[in-house]
Scaffold this active site. Sequence first.
Site, short mmCIF file in Angstrom:
data_model
loop_
_atom_site.label_atom_id
_atom_site.label_comp_id
_atom_site.label_asym_id
_atom_site.label_seq_id
_atom_site.Cartn_x
_atom_site.Cartn_y
_atom_site.Cartn_z
N ASP A 285 -3.24 -18.12 0.18
CA ASP A 285 -4.21 -18.79 -0.69
C ASP A 285 -4.94 -19.90 0.08
O ASP A 285 -6.16 -20.04 0.01
CB ASP A 285 -3.55 -19.32 -1.98
CG ASP A 285 -2.24 -20.05 -1.74
OD1 ASP A 285 -1.75 -20.07 -0.59
OD2 ASP A 285 -1.69 -20.62 -2.71
N ASP B 37 -6.49 -6.98 4.11
CA ASP B 37 -7.61 -6.32 3.44
C ASP B 37 -8.52 -7.37 2.80
O ASP B 37 -9.75 -7.35 2.97
CB ASP B 37 -7.06 -5.35 2.37
CG ASP B 37 -8.16 -4.61 1.66
OD1 ASP B 37 -9.09 -4.14 2.34
OD2 ASP B 37 -8.10 -4.51 0.41
N LYS C 256 2.81 -15.37 2.41
CA LYS C 256 3.06 -16.10 1.15
C LYS C 256 4.57 -16.35 1.12
O LYS C 256 5.29 -15.92 0.21
CB LYS C 256 2.57 -15.24 -0.03
CG LYS C 256 2.58 -15.93 -1.37
CD LYS C 256 1.50 -16.99 -1.54
CE LYS C 256 1.69 -17.74 -2.85
NZ LYS C 256 0.81 -18.92 -2.99
N TYR D 216 0.83 -1.21 0.00
CA TYR D 216 0.00 0.00 0.00
C TYR D 216 0.86 1.26 0.00
O TYR D 216 0.46 2.29 -0.54
CB TYR D 216 -0.89 0.04 1.25
CG TYR D 216 -2.23 -0.63 1.11
CD1 TYR D 216 -2.32 -1.98 0.82
CD2 TYR D 216 -3.41 0.09 1.31
CE1 TYR D 216 -3.55 -2.60 0.72
CE2 TYR D 216 -4.65 -0.52 1.21
CZ TYR D 216 -4.71 -1.87 0.92
OH TYR D 216 -5.93 -2.47 0.82
N ASP E 285 -12.48 -8.91 4.27
CA ASP E 285 -13.75 -8.85 3.52
C ASP E 285 -14.32 -10.26 3.37
O ASP E 285 -15.52 -10.48 3.50
CB ASP E 285 -13.54 -8.24 2.12
CG ASP E 285 -13.81 -6.75 2.10
OD1 ASP E 285 -13.60 -6.09 3.13
OD2 ASP E 285 -14.23 -6.23 1.03
C1 IPM Z 1 -10.35 -1.07 4.10
C2 IPM Z 1 -10.58 -0.44 2.77
C3 IPM Z 1 -9.41 0.47 2.42
C4 IPM Z 1 -8.18 -0.41 2.34
C5 IPM Z 1 -9.58 1.30 1.14
C6 IPM Z 1 -10.82 2.15 1.18
C7 IPM Z 1 -8.37 2.14 0.85
O1 IPM Z 1 -10.80 -1.40 1.79
O2 IPM Z 1 -10.22 -0.32 5.10
O3 IPM Z 1 -10.32 -2.30 4.16
O4 IPM Z 1 -7.91 -1.00 1.29
O5 IPM Z 1 -7.48 -0.50 3.35
MG MG Z 2 -10.93 -3.38 2.55
#
Ligand code: IPM
Ligand code: MG
Length: 372
Positions: free
Chosen positions: A221, A245, A189, A142, A249
């Site tokens: 993975d 990240d 990884k 990042y 999710d």
């Molecule tokens: C998160 C989001 C952020 C990230 C984005 C909005 C930059 O997806 O906080 O998980 O990738 O960290």
């Molecule tokens: Mg995110």
Amino acid sequence: MKLNIAVLSGDGIGPEVTDQAIKVLKAIALEFDHTFLFKEAPVGAIAIDQHNNPLPDPTLDLCKSSDAILFGAIGHPKYDNNPNAKVRPEQGLLKLRKELGLYANIRPVKAYETLLDKSPLKRDIINGTDISIYRELTGGIYFGKKYLSEDGNSASDLCEYSREEIERISHLAFKAAQSRKKKVTLVDKANVLETSRLWRKVVTELAIDYPDVELDFLFVDNAAMQMILNPKQFDVILTENLFGDVISDEASVIGGSIGLLASASVGDKYAMFEPIHGSYPQATSKGIANPIASILSAAMLLEHFGLYDEAELIKKGVDKSLKLEITTPDLNTKNDNVTTSKVGDFIADFISNPNDTNINFANIHLGQSTII
Ligand code: IPM
Ligand code: MG
């Protein structure tokens, strides 16, 4: 306790869900005799519109002079669909994380008893899941050097980590595991990436200081697969920025909705609390955005200051709203007129009347009836 809270509600559904978290914090302040002062400042696309900067200096200054930050969401389709945009809302969030040194992002994932059937995953697989993800937040790909060739046909993003960056979040993850199920899984990884091999080395060395905590390793993975195959095997997951990240999710599917997942981003000096979901522009101002992730982020804020009873009461309010299906349409198939704001009203009301009966809650606190 007196707390100055900076409110950066941002874009899309950010303001409406953050409003509910504030409502709930105000109810807590009243019940427990605290003083919470809220000051708002722009961030993200709205800040670009107003100031041509996704993180204007006064916003950063406000964060630095506050005790904590409540963050909403950022992002706007006009930037998502434009790869040439030089200024992007996300830069505001990334700069904020970096400037405030928020290196550890903590994302709790749990399967709520009342929502087991809302997840696309089978109830037996998710029942009992309780994971705490420790995602490194200010390093890795990042923040590494970025490059785009002049002809626009080649690009690169550098992934870098130092021992110090790995150590400081790892200590937090191990300490968290000590008060949980005493297991840390490092997701990396290491079969391919040099940075991952450094993570393994540093974390293995550091684990000696925590003999009561079991450490194991998973390639990312495989971890992505294990997360939905057998999520109960995890306790604390420790991982670098990008993997965290993605994995978080994915993990949100276990809870039944991404609208439930809260997070805390902490460093040595500052702390910020935000839902993990994005700005969900299609839902803006429709009253359908789930405010629970934001409300639970407020609970994490209280825990950060040692206000455990207060945080517990918010969580009980959330449990009650889930149980009575006073929830937004992402979770509620029976009653599709429960708005974002009604969920906030309900949880705030619960805080003021925690011993009220379910019937009263279903009727009065939803404003559907004034007759008991
Ligand atoms: C998160 C989001 C952020 C990230 C984005 C909005 C930059 O997806 O906080 O998980 O990738 O960290
Ligand atoms: Mg995110």
